[in-house]
Design a protein around this motif. Structure first.
Motif, PDB file in Angstrom:
ATOM      1  N   PRO A 139       0.746  -1.631   0.081  1.00  0.00           N
ATOM      2  CA  PRO A 139      -0.053  -0.166  -0.073  1.00  0.00           C
ATOM      3  C   PRO A 139       0.877   1.342   0.074  1.00  0.00           C
ATOM      4  CG  PRO A 139      -0.600  -1.483   1.403  1.00  0.00           C
ATOM      5  CD  PRO A 139       0.502  -2.098   1.374  1.00  0.00           C
ATOM      6  N   TRP A 140       1.665   1.094   0.862  1.00  0.00           N
ATOM      7  CA  TRP A 140       2.281   2.427   0.617  1.00  0.00           C
ATOM      8  C   TRP A 140       4.406   2.533  -0.096  1.00  0.00           C
ATOM      9  CZ3 TRP A 140       2.029   3.531   6.481  1.00  0.00           C
ATOM     10  CH2 TRP A 140       0.479   3.591   6.981  1.00  0.00           C
ATOM     11  N   TRP A 169       2.436  -8.381   9.130  1.00  0.00           N
ATOM     12  CA  TRP A 169       3.190  -7.738   8.725  1.00  0.00           C
ATOM     13  C   TRP A 169       3.848  -6.471   7.809  1.00  0.00           C
ATOM     14  CZ3 TRP A 169       3.168  -7.248   3.346  1.00  0.00           C
ATOM     15  CH2 TRP A 169       4.482  -8.262   2.290  1.00  0.00           C
ATOM     16  N   TYR A 170       2.581  -6.085   7.844  1.00  0.00           N
ATOM     17  CA  TYR A 170       2.320  -4.693   7.466  1.00  0.00           C
ATOM     18  C   TYR A 170       3.843  -3.736   8.030  1.00  0.00           C
ATOM     19  CZ  TYR A 170      -0.748  -4.584   3.908  1.00  0.00           C
ATOM     20  OH  TYR A 170      -1.725  -4.951   2.273  1.00  0.00           O
ATOM     21  N   ASN A 171       3.549  -4.617   9.178  1.00  0.00           N
ATOM     22  CA  ASN A 171       4.436  -3.240  10.742  1.00  0.00           C
ATOM     23  C   ASN A 171       5.664  -4.451  11.195  1.00  0.00           C
ATOM     24  OD1 ASN A 171       3.010  -1.004  11.597  1.00  0.00           O
ATOM     25  ND2 ASN A 171       1.102  -2.753  11.698  1.00  0.00           N
ATOM     26  N   ASP A 172       5.960  -4.700  10.148  1.00  0.00           N
ATOM     27  CA  ASP A 172       7.124  -6.023  10.540  1.00  0.00           C
ATOM     28  C   ASP A 172       8.752  -5.291   9.453  1.00  0.00           C
ATOM     29  OD1 ASP A 172       6.257  -7.947  12.384  1.00  0.00           O
ATOM     30  OD2 ASP A 172       5.668  -9.111  11.072  1.00  0.00           O
ATOM     31  N   LEU A 173       9.647  -5.028  10.433  1.00  0.00           N
ATOM     32  CA  LEU A 173      10.984  -5.210   9.368  1.00  0.00           C
ATOM     33  C   LEU A 173      11.080  -6.309   8.644  1.00  0.00           C
ATOM     34  CD1 LEU A 173      13.722  -4.430  12.064  1.00  0.00           C
ATOM     35  CD2 LEU A 173      12.447  -2.556  10.273  1.00  0.00           C
ATOM     36  N   ASP A 174      11.519  -5.694   7.080  1.00  0.00           N
ATOM     37  CA  ASP A 174      11.740  -6.318   5.813  1.00  0.00           C
ATOM     38  C   ASP A 174      12.682  -7.867   6.381  1.00  0.00           C
ATOM     39  OD1 ASP A 174      13.654  -7.472   3.322  1.00  0.00           O
ATOM     40  OD2 ASP A 174      12.052  -5.944   2.627  1.00  0.00           O
ATOM     41  N   TYR A 230       7.956   1.926  12.532  1.00  0.00           N
ATOM     42  CA  TYR A 230       6.683   3.375  12.503  1.00  0.00           C
ATOM     43  C   TYR A 230       5.445   2.520  13.032  1.00  0.00           C
ATOM     44  CZ  TYR A 230       3.251   6.500  13.307  1.00  0.00           C
ATOM     45  OH  TYR A 230       1.918   6.935  13.168  1.00  0.00           O
ATOM     46  N   ILE A 231       4.880   2.525  14.105  1.00  0.00           N
ATOM     47  CA  ILE A 231       3.769   1.591  14.643  1.00  0.00           C
ATOM     48  C   ILE A 231       2.782   3.085  15.175  1.00  0.00           C
ATOM     49  CG2 ILE A 231       3.204   0.082  16.256  1.00  0.00           C
ATOM     50  CD1 ILE A 231       4.499  -1.385  14.184  1.00  0.00           C
ATOM     51  N   ALA A 232       1.483   2.978  14.963  1.00  0.00           N
ATOM     52  CA  ALA A 232       0.659   3.669  15.462  1.00  0.00           C
ATOM     53  C   ALA A 232       0.638   4.431  16.605  1.00  0.00           C
ATOM     54  CB  ALA A 232      -1.022   3.082  14.199  1.00  0.00           C
ATOM     55  N   ALA A 279      -6.005   2.435   9.254  1.00  0.00           N
ATOM     56  CA  ALA A 279      -6.701   1.027  10.154  1.00  0.00           C
ATOM     57  C   ALA A 279      -6.494   0.548   9.828  1.00  0.00           C
ATOM     58  CB  ALA A 279      -8.420   1.708  10.903  1.00  0.00           C
ATOM     59  N   GLU A 280      -7.000   0.077   8.594  1.00  0.00           N
ATOM     60  CA  GLU A 280      -6.687  -1.258   8.394  1.00  0.00           C
ATOM     61  C   GLU A 280      -5.136  -1.992   8.185  1.00  0.00           C
ATOM     62  OE1 GLU A 280      -7.074  -4.134   3.939  1.00  0.00           O
ATOM     63  OE2 GLU A 280      -8.143  -1.886   4.423  1.00  0.00           O
ATOM     64  N   ILE A 281      -3.871  -0.966   7.931  1.00  0.00           N
ATOM     65  CA  ILE A 281      -2.990  -1.262   7.210  1.00  0.00           C
ATOM     66  C   ILE A 281      -1.978  -1.037   9.669  1.00  0.00           C
ATOM     67  CG2 ILE A 281      -0.638  -0.201   6.831  1.00  0.00           C
ATOM     68  CD1 ILE A 281      -2.088   1.409   4.592  1.00  0.00           C
ATOM     69  N   ASN A 282      -2.241  -0.186   9.899  1.00  0.00           N
ATOM     70  CA  ASN A 282      -2.382  -0.202  11.624  1.00  0.00           C
ATOM     71  C   ASN A 282      -1.875  -1.630  12.051  1.00  0.00           C
ATOM     72  OD1 ASN A 282      -1.600   2.450  10.954  1.00  0.00           O
ATOM     73  ND2 ASN A 282      -3.118   3.007  11.753  1.00  0.00           N
ATOM     74  N   ALA A 283      -3.608  -2.329  11.746  1.00  0.00           N
ATOM     75  CA  ALA A 283      -4.254  -3.589  12.213  1.00  0.00           C
ATOM     76  C   ALA A 283      -3.267  -4.399  11.363  1.00  0.00           C
ATOM     77  CB  ALA A 283      -4.854  -4.012  11.759  1.00  0.00           C
TER      78      ALA A 283
END
Length: 201
Positions: A24-25, A81-86, A56-58, A74-78
């Protein structure tokens, strides 16, 4: 001898899955930035003693406009996997310090402030050039810390935004920062006899 290279801190900002190709980003030059970050890590000058990563964690308790930000994303924050480091960085930096933040600037984190204060300069890498990276560089400059902005180890949403970020930072060079590629930084560090690996924590 360049005193700024006595004990630099490598800061790797927000290299999370949500910024990878097709996500998404997506940052267009993410893969290239990752490759150059790994190059810096594998060059022998940076270790877990003088490298910091961020995510970055909301915030769970947002204030002001951040409430709107959390609602919109909200969907990305939840999505964990999106929030995990590469994964490549997780493997390469398994025992390295990684701090979560809920603002754009990495300098908002107390532990990073301490590491920065103990460093002679900060080597900037990561994403997003025009957002978290630029905010962090601005904070570091305000704190009086010299910055090495590594152009090919930073990615923005697209080439135009990367170039616009560099254009803004050029107005602050060379007094507050140097803008260079990974290879240029490696060559500069190699030729500087003062560079050493020190524990910044």
């Amino acid at each position: 001898m360049n005193d700024y290279l006595n004990n630099p801190l490598l800061l790797i900002i927000d290299m999370q899955n949500v910024y990878k190709e097709g996500q998404p980003w997506e940052c267009k030059n993410y893969d290239n930035a990752l490759s150059n970050i790994l190059d810096l890590l594998n060059d022998g000058r940076f270790s877990q003693d003088n490298t910091v990563l961020t995510r970055y964690i909301a915030s769970v308790h947002p204030t002001g406009v951040w409430k709107n930000y959390n609602k919109e994303n909200a969907e990305i924050n939840a999505n964990q996997w999106y929030n995990d480091l590469d994964q490549k960085l997780q493997q390469r930096c398994k025992d390295y310090k990684c701090y979560d933040k809920s603002t754009y600037s990495s300098y908002s984190v107390k532990e990073i402030q301490e590491a920065v204060n103990n460093a002679s300069s900060v080597v900037i890498t990561g994403v997003v050039a025009e957002c978290c990276v630029l905010a962090t560089v601005s904070s570091l400059i305000d704190a009086g810390k010299y910055v090495y902005y590594i152009t090919d180890a930073v990615a923005g949403l697209d080439n135009e935004k990367e170039e616009a970020t560099i254009k803004v930072l050029e107005g602050l060079a060379p007094l507050h920062l140097s803008i260079m590629t990974t290879n240029e930084f490696k060559a500069l560090a190699k030729n500087d006899t003062g560079l050493s690996k020190l524990n910044l924590f």
